[in-house]
Scaffold this active site. Structure first.
Site, PDB file in Angstrom:
ATOM      1  N   GLU A 253       7.028   5.550  -8.171  1.00  0.00           N
ATOM      2  CA  GLU A 253       6.878   4.428  -7.249  1.00  0.00           C
ATOM      3  C   GLU A 253       7.188   4.834  -5.801  1.00  0.00           C
ATOM      4  O   GLU A 253       8.210   5.491  -5.539  1.00  0.00           O
ATOM      5  CB  GLU A 253       7.797   3.291  -7.709  1.00  0.00           C
ATOM      6  CG  GLU A 253       7.771   2.053  -6.836  1.00  0.00           C
ATOM      7  CD  GLU A 253       6.397   1.429  -6.681  1.00  0.00           C
ATOM      8  OE1 GLU A 253       5.669   1.314  -7.693  1.00  0.00           O
ATOM      9  OE2 GLU A 253       6.034   1.074  -5.548  1.00  0.00           O
ATOM     10  N   THR A 299       0.465  -0.603  -6.109  1.00  0.00           N
ATOM     11  CA  THR A 299       0.596   0.002  -7.437  1.00  0.00           C
ATOM     12  C   THR A 299      -0.672  -0.228  -8.268  1.00  0.00           C
ATOM     13  O   THR A 299      -1.173   0.684  -8.924  1.00  0.00           O
ATOM     14  CB  THR A 299       1.787  -0.609  -8.196  1.00  0.00           C
ATOM     15  OG1 THR A 299       2.992  -0.172  -7.590  1.00  0.00           O
ATOM     16  CG2 THR A 299       1.808  -0.173  -9.645  1.00  0.00           C
ATOM     17  N   HIS A 415      11.454   1.183  -4.894  1.00  0.00           N
ATOM     18  CA  HIS A 415      10.500   0.228  -4.335  1.00  0.00           C
ATOM     19  C   HIS A 415      11.168  -0.509  -3.184  1.00  0.00           C
ATOM     20  O   HIS A 415      12.351  -0.803  -3.256  1.00  0.00           O
ATOM     21  CB  HIS A 415      10.083  -0.761  -5.438  1.00  0.00           C
ATOM     22  CG  HIS A 415       8.925  -1.642  -5.061  1.00  0.00           C
ATOM     23  ND1 HIS A 415       9.024  -2.624  -4.100  1.00  0.00           N
ATOM     24  CD2 HIS A 415       7.655  -1.679  -5.514  1.00  0.00           C
ATOM     25  CE1 HIS A 415       7.852  -3.227  -3.975  1.00  0.00           C
ATOM     26  NE2 HIS A 415       7.002  -2.676  -4.818  1.00  0.00           N
ATOM     27  N   ASP A 474       2.485   6.822  -6.071  1.00  0.00           N
ATOM     28  CA  ASP A 474       1.415   5.812  -6.091  1.00  0.00           C
ATOM     29  C   ASP A 474       0.906   5.422  -4.698  1.00  0.00           C
ATOM     30  O   ASP A 474      -0.270   5.148  -4.529  1.00  0.00           O
ATOM     31  CB  ASP A 474       1.813   4.569  -6.899  1.00  0.00           C
ATOM     32  CG  ASP A 474       2.943   3.754  -6.296  1.00  0.00           C
ATOM     33  OD1 ASP A 474       3.717   4.296  -5.494  1.00  0.00           O
ATOM     34  OD2 ASP A 474       3.059   2.567  -6.661  1.00  0.00           O
ATOM     35  N   HIS A 475       1.792   5.374  -3.704  1.00  0.00           N
ATOM     36  CA  HIS A 475       1.381   4.996  -2.345  1.00  0.00           C
ATOM     37  C   HIS A 475       2.546   5.239  -1.409  1.00  0.00           C
ATOM     38  O   HIS A 475       3.623   5.625  -1.856  1.00  0.00           O
ATOM     39  CB  HIS A 475       0.935   3.524  -2.279  1.00  0.00           C
ATOM     40  CG  HIS A 475       1.911   2.572  -2.907  1.00  0.00           C
ATOM     41  ND1 HIS A 475       3.111   2.250  -2.336  1.00  0.00           N
ATOM     42  CD2 HIS A 475       1.881   1.908  -4.092  1.00  0.00           C
ATOM     43  CE1 HIS A 475       3.766   1.415  -3.112  1.00  0.00           C
ATOM     44  NE2 HIS A 475       3.049   1.190  -4.208  1.00  0.00           N
TER      45      HIS A 475
HETATM   46  C1  GP9 Z   1       5.515  -4.335  -9.975  1.00  0.00           C
HETATM   47  C2  GP9 Z   1       5.404  -2.978  -9.429  1.00  0.00           C
HETATM   48  C3  GP9 Z   1       5.357  -2.931  -7.926  1.00  0.00           C
HETATM   49  O1  GP9 Z   1       5.262  -4.463 -11.321  1.00  0.00           O
HETATM   50  O2  GP9 Z   1       4.444  -2.240 -10.040  1.00  0.00           O
HETATM   51  O3  GP9 Z   1       4.124  -2.987  -7.411  1.00  0.00           O
HETATM   52  P1  GP9 Z   1       3.766  -2.691  -5.882  1.00  0.00           P
HETATM   53  O4  GP9 Z   1       4.533  -3.691  -5.048  1.00  0.00           O
HETATM   54  O5  GP9 Z   1       4.176  -1.291  -5.554  1.00  0.00           O
HETATM   55  O6  GP9 Z   1       2.305  -2.881  -5.823  1.00  0.00           O
HETATM   56 MN    MN Z   2       3.923   0.727  -6.112  1.00  0.00          MN
END
Ligand code: GP9
Ligand code: MN
Length: 664
Positions: A253, A299, A415, A474-475
């Site tokens: 993440e 995500t 996150h 992921d980003h």
């Molecule tokens: C929530 C998680 C976060 O289930 O995958 O998503 P994001 O905010 O990074 O898109």
């Molecule tokens: Mn994410």
């Protein structure tokens, strides 16, 4: 004095002026609109005027005091829209679009994030509404009950529309095709303002839903020709090396490449991940020039891109707006070709990002969502389960899967706003004074430790040696809004060029029986993951509609489109229409070839959008073995009365008394 304002028109003009002023102040203070010249600066100031005149102007058609009430209501609604965008922007560095708005589930779960994004000083953004209400009450009796002549509101609307036309004309002169090429929302807000952007977005969305209805089987041919032409033949040495091996895909993440080997206070932030990268004995291959390519779907975009080799949409999340499309996704392909069982593991509830719907279209067999984990208070932070208990509890679930499996482990603790309980923080925060940036390193460290624990557990359970393991970021985690602090971290100013370079995310592979290749500098994106995996398994990617190409192939195409139309190649980067030399970071004059490349990037994105908006895969049959995925065959969630998936073995330590597993 009172007399002046009892005129409905004066009250209206006060409202217009206040809204105009507030909108402009917010544009300047809250949004990073990257004003490049005088015209843009002027339009940024000018654009709220027409919206204020037109929208508030409608209130003037009402009779007597009601006109005042309508002015206040419309003003409050516009103010709410503006402020909602402020809060959304502080986190996402982007504006709210209709699809993200309809994802109320997602907004609801933002909980602590939203609170941390609001400041008490934001009260000033509501001052104008308060002033209007106070003024209205003060004027109470003096307000005339007569309906003003219709000519006045009509004149106001005409003036508003003329102002808008001038605005649009100047904008189009400065930025041709502004409304046609909609890759960058920032431009539309900069030139036309947030209110017009919202209207524009609504129209775009209605248009895209009609695209599905209008699409027909001929449309897929154009896309097929493009992807088949881009296809890169497999590297014969690696084709099929991983056939039948379990695959463990680990989603890191918000993890950006700059963290790898980064030292804070003289300490490595992610020593475990660094060891995978630096120690040849670990047999990992690390790609250091991979870019995330995600947009508003974050995500969800990363999941969509890696499993389908298609781009996310320019607005909203395709997981939600295209959640019922037909897909020919990696889990379904490898299930049909080689009998793989697929499972996703994630410590959040299944409805987030509409996963419980779209996973069915992807043919994902099991979704171990939060309902399978111990979500008691001490285990949960921010969006969901902490990564350490997440990985720990996932081991028996992983062991229970039919083999070969494709397991997607999605982490969560690293996150925004990067909160880690004090007792779990093992590195001091950075000291830039920007909270998100400072604690980013602490959650990254926690994730790194969670990974090490997971790898040890995998080794202990005998799942490590013979599995393909790949990890990807992921980003971005640190958005443009934090450029000042990020500049301190990196030790150089974050220019638009530098910001584009920071969109790198790590991608690492361990392939059983294949010696690690160390650090590989091939340029690519998350779009290239699915074709790479297919070729490792010995399934030719050529049959499928995939926009990426195999990263291990000698014919891999080294240009990386970003979702907003920017792109990067090994030699140069194209950012917001300006070309830069990668070596020097200096602006360069684009050659014919570079401009051609730009056209190709835009075409690729356009075709990808066409594929999703037209739901075109419903017209495509990859080969004679292909059976379309039947979403009704899948059911997720560990709920009473539902038997979503049966574990073969009883886990050693059942998690509390909620019956988290259903045992055969
Ligand atoms: C929530 C998680 C976060 O289930 O995958 O998503 P994001 O905010 O990074 O898109
Ligand atoms: Mn994410």
């Amino acid at each position: 004095m009172k007399k002046v304002f009892t005129s409905k028109m004066s009250f209206f003009f006060v409202a217009v002026m206040l809204l105009w002023l507030k909108s402009y102040l917010i544009y300047v203070n809250e949004f990073n609109l990257d004003i490049k010249n005088g015209v843009q600066g002027f339009l940024l100031f000018f654009n709220p005027l027409s919206s204020a005149l037109v929208f508030l102007g409608f209130a003037l058609f009402a009779k007597g005091r009601r006109a005042g009430i309508w002015i206040i209501i419309i003003d409050a609604l516009m103010s709410f829209l503006l402020y909602a965008n402020v809060v959304y922007y502080r986190f996402n560095n982007d504006y709210i679009t209709l699809p993200t708005l309809t994802q109320t589930d997602n907004f609801g779960s933002l909980g602590s994030s939203i609170a941390s994004l609001m400041n008490w000083t934001d009260i000033v953004y509501a001052l104008d509404v308060v002033i209007l209400i106070a003024l209205f009450i003060w004027l109470k009796k003096g307000w005339s009950t007569e309906r003003i002549s219709r000519k006045k509101p009509i004149l106001v609307l005409i003036i508003g529309l003329i102002a808008f036309s001038i605005n649009l004309g100047l904008a189009e002169a400065d930025r041709p095709e502004l409304l046609k090429r909609t890759f960058d929302r920032n431009y539309i807000v900069k030139y036309l303002g947030i209110y017009n952007f919202t209207l524009y977005d609504a129209v775009q969305n209605i248009k895209s839903s009609s695209q599905r209805v209008l699409a027909d089987s001929d449309d897929i041919t154009e896309v097929e020709n493009y992807t088949k032409n881009k296809y890169a033949e497999p590297n014969p040495e690696l084709f099929g090396v991983a056939e039948g091996k379990n695959i463990i895909k680990i989603h890191l993440e918000s993890f950006q490449t700059f963290l790898i080997n980064y030292e804070l206070h003289g300490e490595e932030v992610t020593p475990f991940l660094n060891s995978l990268v630096n120690d040849p004995e670990q047999d990992f291959t690390y790609f250091d020039n991979i870019f995330h390519q995600t947009e508003q779907g974050k995500t969800a975009d990363a999941e969509l891109i890696t499993d389908n080799s298609v781009y996310g949409l320019p607005q909203g999340s395709a997981f939600v707006t295209r959640g019922t499309n037909t897909y020919q996704s990696l889990p379904a392909i490898i299930n049909q070709q080689q009998g793989y069982t697929s499972a996703n593991f994630h410590g959040d509830y299944k409805s987030f990002w509409n996963r419980d719907e779209i996973y069915k279209q992807f043919g994902i067999d099991v979704y171990f969502d939060a309902s399978y984990y111990d979500m008691s208070e001490e285990n949960v932070i921010n969006y969901g389960l902490l990564d350490k208990p997440f990985f720990e509890e996932s081991i028996p679930m992983l062991e229970s899967l039919d083999k070969p499996f494709y397991a997607h482990m999605m982490t969560l603790t690293h996150h925004h706003p990067y909160i880690v309980p004090e007792e779990l923080a093992t590195i001091d925060p950075a000291e830039t004074g920007d909270k998100s940036v400072d604690t980013y390193f602490q959650t990254a460290r926690y994730l790194d430790e969670a990974l090490e624990q997971f790898f040890n557990d995998l080794k202990e359970s005998g799942q490590y040696e013979d599995s393909v393991i790949f990890l990807y970021g992921d980003h971005y985690g640190i958005s443009k809004n934090h450029n000042r602090a990020m500049g301190e971290i990196i030790g150089e100013e974050i220019t638009p060029f530098k910001n584009a370079q920071l969109q790198r995310v790590p991608l690492l592979f361990k392939i059983p029986g294949v010696e690690g290749m160390g650090t590989v500098h091939t340029y690519g994106g998350l779009i290239d993951v699915a074709p790479t995996i297919l070729h490792l398994l010995g399934i030719d990617a050529q049959d499928y509609i995939l926009f990426g190409t195999d990263l291990f192939s000698d014919h891999h195409k080294e240009f990386v489109p970003f979702r907003n139309g920017d792109f990067i190649t090994p030699e140069y980067s194209a950012v917001s229409g300006t070309f830069y030399d990668n070596k020097t970071g200096e602006e360069i004059k684009p050659t014919e070839e570079m401009l051609k490349m730009k056209e190709e990037v835009l075409r690729e994105l356009e075709l990808s959008d066409k594929l999703l908006n037209g739901d075109l895969l419903r017209f495509y049959t990859p080969n004679e073995d292909w059976t379309p995925v039947d979403p009704s065959q899948y059911r997720y969630g560990n709920e009473t009365g539902v038997v979503p998936y049966q574990l073969e073995t009883e886990p050693e330590q059942p998690v509390d008394s909620r019956e988290p597993y259903i045992i055969k």
